[in-house]
Design a protein around this motif. Structure first.
Motif, PDB file in Angstrom:
ATOM      1  N   SER A  69       0.942  -1.253   0.217  1.00  0.00           N
ATOM      2  CA  SER A  69      -0.021  -0.022  -0.031  1.00  0.00           C
ATOM      3  C   SER A  69       0.966   1.200  -0.135  1.00  0.00           C
ATOM      4  O   SER A  69       1.838   1.312   0.891  1.00  0.00           O
ATOM      5  CB  SER A  69      -0.919   0.012   1.077  1.00  0.00           C
ATOM      6  OG  SER A  69      -0.220   0.383   2.404  1.00  0.00           O
ATOM      7  N   GLY A  70       0.680   2.312  -0.768  1.00  0.00           N
ATOM      8  CA  GLY A  70       1.266   3.547  -0.787  1.00  0.00           C
ATOM      9  C   GLY A  70       2.295   3.528  -2.051  1.00  0.00           C
ATOM     10  O   GLY A  70       2.864   2.666  -2.519  1.00  0.00           O
ATOM     11  N   GLY A  71       2.571   4.760  -2.247  1.00  0.00           N
ATOM     12  CA  GLY A  71       3.603   5.169  -3.453  1.00  0.00           C
ATOM     13  C   GLY A  71       3.199   4.999  -4.800  1.00  0.00           C
ATOM     14  O   GLY A  71       4.099   4.806  -5.677  1.00  0.00           O
ATOM     15  N   ILE A  72       1.749   5.053  -5.339  1.00  0.00           N
ATOM     16  CA  ILE A  72       1.300   5.132  -6.549  1.00  0.00           C
ATOM     17  C   ILE A  72       0.692   6.017  -7.205  1.00  0.00           C
ATOM     18  O   ILE A  72       0.075   5.921  -8.200  1.00  0.00           O
ATOM     19  CB  ILE A  72       0.565   3.673  -6.887  1.00  0.00           C
ATOM     20  CG1 ILE A  72      -0.620   3.550  -6.100  1.00  0.00           C
ATOM     21  CG2 ILE A  72       1.501   2.386  -6.450  1.00  0.00           C
ATOM     22  CD1 ILE A  72      -1.443   2.223  -6.437  1.00  0.00           C
ATOM     23  N   GLY A  73       0.883   7.301  -6.542  1.00  0.00           N
ATOM     24  CA  GLY A  73       0.264   8.502  -6.862  1.00  0.00           C
ATOM     25  C   GLY A  73       1.014   9.393  -7.818  1.00  0.00           C
ATOM     26  O   GLY A  73       1.762   9.033  -8.482  1.00  0.00           O
ATOM     27  N   PRO A  74       0.605  10.569  -7.930  1.00  0.00           N
ATOM     28  CA  PRO A  74       1.099  11.379  -8.942  1.00  0.00           C
ATOM     29  C   PRO A  74       2.335  12.393  -8.645  1.00  0.00           C
ATOM     30  O   PRO A  74       2.921  12.936  -9.512  1.00  0.00           O
ATOM     31  CB  PRO A  74       0.024  12.448  -9.458  1.00  0.00           C
ATOM     32  CG  PRO A  74      -0.661  12.535  -7.973  1.00  0.00           C
ATOM     33  CD  PRO A  74      -0.535  11.141  -7.348  1.00  0.00           C
ATOM     34  N   THR A  75       2.835  12.217  -7.699  1.00  0.00           N
ATOM     35  CA  THR A  75       3.815  13.182  -7.033  1.00  0.00           C
ATOM     36  C   THR A  75       5.398  12.528  -7.061  1.00  0.00           C
ATOM     37  O   THR A  75       5.380  11.209  -7.275  1.00  0.00           O
ATOM     38  CB  THR A  75       3.736  13.481  -5.425  1.00  0.00           C
ATOM     39  OG1 THR A  75       3.690  12.283  -4.668  1.00  0.00           O
ATOM     40  CG2 THR A  75       2.243  14.345  -5.253  1.00  0.00           C
ATOM     41  N   HIS A  76       6.402  13.075  -6.972  1.00  0.00           N
ATOM     42  CA  HIS A  76       7.684  12.607  -7.050  1.00  0.00           C
ATOM     43  C   HIS A  76       8.053  11.608  -6.303  1.00  0.00           C
ATOM     44  O   HIS A  76       9.197  10.686  -6.791  1.00  0.00           O
ATOM     45  CB  HIS A  76       8.898  13.970  -7.115  1.00  0.00           C
ATOM     46  CG  HIS A  76       8.608  14.399  -5.535  1.00  0.00           C
ATOM     47  ND1 HIS A  76       7.918  15.078  -4.745  1.00  0.00           N
ATOM     48  CD2 HIS A  76       9.793  14.009  -4.647  1.00  0.00           C
ATOM     49  CE1 HIS A  76       8.415  15.471  -3.609  1.00  0.00           C
ATOM     50  NE2 HIS A  76       9.273  14.901  -3.448  1.00  0.00           N
ATOM     51  N   ASP A  77       7.530  11.437  -5.112  1.00  0.00           N
ATOM     52  CA  ASP A  77       7.864  10.392  -4.182  1.00  0.00           C
ATOM     53  C   ASP A  77       6.800   9.339  -4.220  1.00  0.00           C
ATOM     54  O   ASP A  77       7.200   8.254  -3.450  1.00  0.00           O
ATOM     55  CB  ASP A  77       7.689  10.928  -2.799  1.00  0.00           C
ATOM     56  CG  ASP A  77       6.446  11.476  -2.382  1.00  0.00           C
ATOM     57  OD1 ASP A  77       5.544  11.939  -3.226  1.00  0.00           O
ATOM     58  OD2 ASP A  77       6.289  11.651  -1.290  1.00  0.00           O
TER      59      ASP A  77
END
Length: 242
Positions: A69-77
């Motif tokens: 879970s986490g880390g598949i969005g639109p931002t650099h991180d």
């Protein structure tokens, strides 16, 4: 043959900093228990590419399923997709099917599919998409690794669609008994009961409430008759328990 096994990898600096409270692991544990998949390990790690690669590779080799879970969005991180692809030995890039899903979603809302939003179409080669009925941006399954969003409502919706596609085993049955005695008083009898019943998991969880000290004794097994048998023994050992 026992139930399939699973591990969870919670990814995000915001979790480790205490800024965001994780609820996805709790939800996943309950859902997998009901589905007959044993969640055997969970790890929380930062948004670090090399760390994600290492942990995904380790867990994928050790368990039947890995849920992230986490880390598949639109931002650099948001770097999970590339890291999972590397861990599993393949490339990652903008996929036409994922892009089409996002394009349709933003067209309906009258928004632009800009460069940042297009990052959510990064999918490893060979992966199958996990539907996201809330915000459209898909997760994916690559091998035995299932990659999902960190936002709890989206994680829950993704898991609801994914879980029926996975083969489970016998659901875990549990029952509990509240014993108003300290663990030091009940440890001996519980140990003997656990040794005599290796087909069940017997746990003791202490509590203090309104000045009363005691333990909640929990019996768990895939065999409902075994749970009933051990619960009957517990009630005989501690007749005052509720």
């Amino acid at each position: 043959m026992g139930n399939p096994t699973a591990a969870m990898l919670v990814i995000g600096d915001e979790i480790l900093s205490g800024r965001t409270r994780d609820s996805n692991m709790h939800h996943l544990a309950q859902a997998l228990t009901d589905h007959g998949i044993t969640l055997a390990e969970a790890r929380m790690i930062s948004d670090d590419h090399a760390g994600i690669v290492r942990h995904v590779a380790e867990l994928s080799a050790a368990f039947d399923h890995v849920f992230t879970s986490g880390g598949i969005g639109p931002t650099h991180d948001d770097i999970t997709a590339e890291a999972v692809a590397e861990a599993m030995g393949g490339p990652c890039g903008i996929r036409d099917d994922a892009r089409a899903i996002l394009q349709a979603h933003y067209d309906r809302s009258g928004q632009e599919l800009n460069e940042a939003r297009l990052r959510m179409a990064r999918i490893p080669d060979g992966a199958s998409l996990i539907d996201n009925p809330i915000s459209a941006a898909p997760g994916f399954t690559l091998g035995n690794v299932h990659v999902m969003a960190g936002v709890p409502t989206i994680f829950t919706a993704m898991l609801a669609g994914l879980l029926p596609t996975l083969t489970g085993g016998a659901p875990m049955v549990s029952a509990s008994l509240r014993v108003e005695r300290g663990e030091g008083d009940i440890a001996g009898p519980l140990g003997d009961l656990a040794e005599a019943n290796p087909d069940v998991s017997l746990g003791s969880y202490p509590f203090t409430h309104n000045g009363i000290h005691g333990s909640n004794v929990v019996v768990r097994s895939q065999d409902a008759q075994a749970v009933d048998r051990v619960m009957a023994s517990l009630r005989a050992l501690f007749p005052e328990a509720t």
